[in-house]
Design a protein around this motif. Structure first.
Motif, PDB file in Angstrom:
ATOM      1  N   ALA A  22       0.873  -1.134   0.029  1.00  0.00           N
ATOM      2  CA  ALA A  22      -0.082  -0.173   0.084  1.00  0.00           C
ATOM      3  C   ALA A  22       0.880   1.271  -0.006  1.00  0.00           C
ATOM      4  CB  ALA A  22      -1.005  -0.079   1.088  1.00  0.00           C
ATOM      5  N   VAL A  23       2.072   1.297   0.925  1.00  0.00           N
ATOM      6  CA  VAL A  23       2.932   2.462   0.826  1.00  0.00           C
ATOM      7  C   VAL A  23       3.410   2.675  -0.565  1.00  0.00           C
ATOM      8  CG1 VAL A  23       5.092   3.251   1.543  1.00  0.00           C
ATOM      9  CG2 VAL A  23       3.379   2.441   3.247  1.00  0.00           C
ATOM     10  N   ARG A  24       3.900   1.465  -1.131  1.00  0.00           N
ATOM     11  CA  ARG A  24       4.331   1.571  -2.724  1.00  0.00           C
ATOM     12  C   ARG A  24       3.509   2.121  -3.618  1.00  0.00           C
ATOM     13  NH1 ARG A  24       8.374  -2.620  -5.818  1.00  0.00           N
ATOM     14  NH2 ARG A  24       7.867  -1.424  -7.958  1.00  0.00           N
ATOM     15  N   ASP A  25       2.241   1.591  -3.476  1.00  0.00           N
ATOM     16  CA  ASP A  25       0.907   2.178  -4.447  1.00  0.00           C
ATOM     17  C   ASP A  25       0.842   3.604  -4.214  1.00  0.00           C
ATOM     18  OD1 ASP A  25      -1.046   1.766  -6.208  1.00  0.00           O
ATOM     19  OD2 ASP A  25      -2.430   2.420  -4.349  1.00  0.00           O
ATOM     20  N   VAL A  26       0.613   4.169  -2.800  1.00  0.00           N
ATOM     21  CA  VAL A  26       0.566   5.720  -2.736  1.00  0.00           C
ATOM     22  C   VAL A  26       1.966   6.327  -3.191  1.00  0.00           C
ATOM     23  CG1 VAL A  26       0.530   7.394  -0.986  1.00  0.00           C
ATOM     24  CG2 VAL A  26      -0.876   5.402  -0.346  1.00  0.00           C
ATOM     25  N   ALA A  27       2.961   5.744  -3.079  1.00  0.00           N
ATOM     26  CA  ALA A  27       4.045   6.460  -3.557  1.00  0.00           C
ATOM     27  C   ALA A  27       4.030   6.675  -4.939  1.00  0.00           C
ATOM     28  CB  ALA A  27       5.686   5.853  -3.180  1.00  0.00           C
ATOM     29  N   ARG A  28       3.870   5.558  -5.626  1.00  0.00           N
ATOM     30  CA  ARG A  28       3.997   5.429  -7.158  1.00  0.00           C
ATOM     31  C   ARG A  28       2.947   6.635  -7.687  1.00  0.00           C
ATOM     32  NH1 ARG A  28       5.946   2.359 -10.370  1.00  0.00           N
ATOM     33  NH2 ARG A  28       6.198   0.859  -9.101  1.00  0.00           N
ATOM     34  N   ARG A  29       1.478   6.725  -7.133  1.00  0.00           N
ATOM     35  CA  ARG A  29       0.465   7.539  -7.545  1.00  0.00           C
ATOM     36  C   ARG A  29       1.020   9.016  -7.189  1.00  0.00           C
ATOM     37  NH1 ARG A  29      -5.172   4.813  -6.137  1.00  0.00           N
ATOM     38  NH2 ARG A  29      -4.778   2.531  -6.672  1.00  0.00           N
ATOM     39  N   SER A  30       1.302   9.080  -6.039  1.00  0.00           N
ATOM     40  CA  SER A  30       1.865  10.527  -5.668  1.00  0.00           C
ATOM     41  C   SER A  30       3.114  11.164  -6.446  1.00  0.00           C
ATOM     42  CB  SER A  30       2.181  10.707  -4.158  1.00  0.00           C
ATOM     43  OG  SER A  30       2.513  11.988  -3.894  1.00  0.00           O
ATOM     44  N   TYR A  52       4.128  11.096   1.677  1.00  0.00           N
ATOM     45  CA  TYR A  52       3.402  11.305   0.484  1.00  0.00           C
ATOM     46  C   TYR A  52       1.883  10.898   0.582  1.00  0.00           C
ATOM     47  CZ  TYR A  52       7.752  11.804  -1.795  1.00  0.00           C
ATOM     48  OH  TYR A  52       9.103  12.135  -2.364  1.00  0.00           O
ATOM     49  N   LEU A  53       1.091  11.510  -0.032  1.00  0.00           N
ATOM     50  CA  LEU A  53      -0.384  11.113   0.120  1.00  0.00           C
ATOM     51  C   LEU A  53      -0.940  11.001  -1.477  1.00  0.00           C
ATOM     52  CD1 LEU A  53      -1.341  14.371   2.131  1.00  0.00           C
ATOM     53  CD2 LEU A  53      -0.705  12.260   3.143  1.00  0.00           C
ATOM     54  N   LEU A  54      -2.037  10.191  -1.481  1.00  0.00           N
ATOM     55  CA  LEU A  54      -2.642  10.255  -2.710  1.00  0.00           C
ATOM     56  C   LEU A  54      -3.125  11.386  -3.051  1.00  0.00           C
ATOM     57  CD1 LEU A  54      -4.951   6.869  -2.070  1.00  0.00           C
ATOM     58  CD2 LEU A  54      -2.965   7.164  -3.563  1.00  0.00           C
ATOM     59  N   PRO A  55      -3.235  11.766  -4.523  1.00  0.00           N
ATOM     60  CA  PRO A  55      -3.477  13.054  -4.822  1.00  0.00           C
ATOM     61  C   PRO A  55      -4.908  13.736  -4.210  1.00  0.00           C
ATOM     62  CG  PRO A  55      -2.415  12.102  -6.584  1.00  0.00           C
ATOM     63  CD  PRO A  55      -2.453  11.170  -5.718  1.00  0.00           C
ATOM     64  N   ASP A  56      -5.795  12.650  -4.100  1.00  0.00           N
ATOM     65  CA  ASP A  56      -7.252  13.084  -3.845  1.00  0.00           C
ATOM     66  C   ASP A  56      -6.997  13.434  -2.111  1.00  0.00           C
ATOM     67  OD1 ASP A  56      -7.027  10.500  -2.859  1.00  0.00           O
ATOM     68  OD2 ASP A  56      -9.183  10.118  -3.426  1.00  0.00           O
ATOM     69  N   GLN A  57      -6.026  13.396  -1.724  1.00  0.00           N
ATOM     70  CA  GLN A  57      -5.888  13.736  -0.278  1.00  0.00           C
ATOM     71  C   GLN A  57      -5.186  15.075   0.183  1.00  0.00           C
ATOM     72  OE1 GLN A  57      -7.356  11.730   2.454  1.00  0.00           O
ATOM     73  NE2 GLN A  57      -8.511  10.920   0.714  1.00  0.00           N
ATOM     74  N   VAL A  68      -5.034   2.814   2.529  1.00  0.00           N
ATOM     75  CA  VAL A  68      -3.772   3.671   2.842  1.00  0.00           C
ATOM     76  C   VAL A  68      -3.932   4.755   2.176  1.00  0.00           C
ATOM     77  CG1 VAL A  68      -1.347   3.898   3.106  1.00  0.00           C
ATOM     78  CG2 VAL A  68      -2.650   1.873   4.019  1.00  0.00           C
ATOM     79  N   VAL A  69      -4.002   6.154   2.585  1.00  0.00           N
ATOM     80  CA  VAL A  69      -4.036   7.314   1.515  1.00  0.00           C
ATOM     81  C   VAL A  69      -2.912   7.980   1.793  1.00  0.00           C
ATOM     82  CG1 VAL A  69      -6.625   7.139   1.505  1.00  0.00           C
ATOM     83  CG2 VAL A  69      -5.489   8.541   3.457  1.00  0.00           C
ATOM     84  N   GLY A  70      -2.093   7.701   2.698  1.00  0.00           N
ATOM     85  CA  GLY A  70      -0.560   8.660   2.904  1.00  0.00           C
ATOM     86  C   GLY A  70       0.050   7.841   3.882  1.00  0.00           C
TER      87      GLY A  70
END
Length: 175
Positions: free
Chosen positions: A14-22, A101-106, A81-83
């Motif tokens: 989940a951390v990696r996913d948030v990092a990738r999107r952010s 890092y946070l998901l852009p929608d956050q 996980v959003v950030g």
């Protein structure tokens, strides 16, 4: 509702996913999508990230407890996980904040401020009196965020992404 908790090695995907999107939302225009993807793959390697989470002075995640989990972001309660924030202090010199890092929608929802405050408290509790981080010079969103929370530029460097970054520092005061 967003809740905050200590990260566990199971949070690595989940951390990696948030990092990738952010990272893609923030850095594609600064360093290029290919460079961003390569850097995330290296810095968030699934073989290394769980150990980084275990060894960090502070590694916290923010979860949206009302959202259903994504493939990478699901937890046992179904939150997403959003950030996340990652803080380090080895007992010498300033503490470091290598990741927030946070998901852009956050963005601009207060989640980043809450994560930063949590990290500052943990690092101060570990004995740190200053906190240092690096932000790309052209990352206006990140630089403005840190400046508005008391960080000041102390040095300009050339980053691994091929663009300049600023080292910023803040004194950690007792509340």
């Amino acid at each position: 509702m967003v809740r905050y908790r200590s990260a566990t090695p199971d949070d690595a995907p989940a951390v990696r996913d948030v990092a990738r999107r952010s990272w893609h939302a923030t850095y594609d225009s600064l360093a290029g999508p290919e460079t961003v993807s390569e850097t995330v793959d290296e810095w968030y390697d699934p073989a290394d990230l769980p150990e980084q989470i275990r060894e960090a002075t502070c590694f916290r995640v923010a979860e949206d407890a009302t959202a259903g989990g994504t493939d990478a972001g699901a937890d046992v309660d179904g939150g997403r996980v959003v950030g996340f924030v990652h803080g380090e202090y080895d007992g010498d010199g300033p503490a470091r904040l290598p990741r927030l890092y946070l998901l852009p929608d956050q963005w601009r929802a207060g989640v980043g401020t809450s994560l930063l405050t949590t990290a500052e408290t943990a690092l101060r509790g570990a004995g740190a009196s200053d906190l240092e981080l690096s932000v790309l010079v052209d990352n206006d969103v990140g630089r403005t965020f840190y400046e508005s929370r008391g960080f000041e530029p102390v040095e300009r460097q050339h980053s691994n992404l091929g663009v300049d970054s600023l080292v910023m520092r803040k004194e950690l005061y007792e509340d």
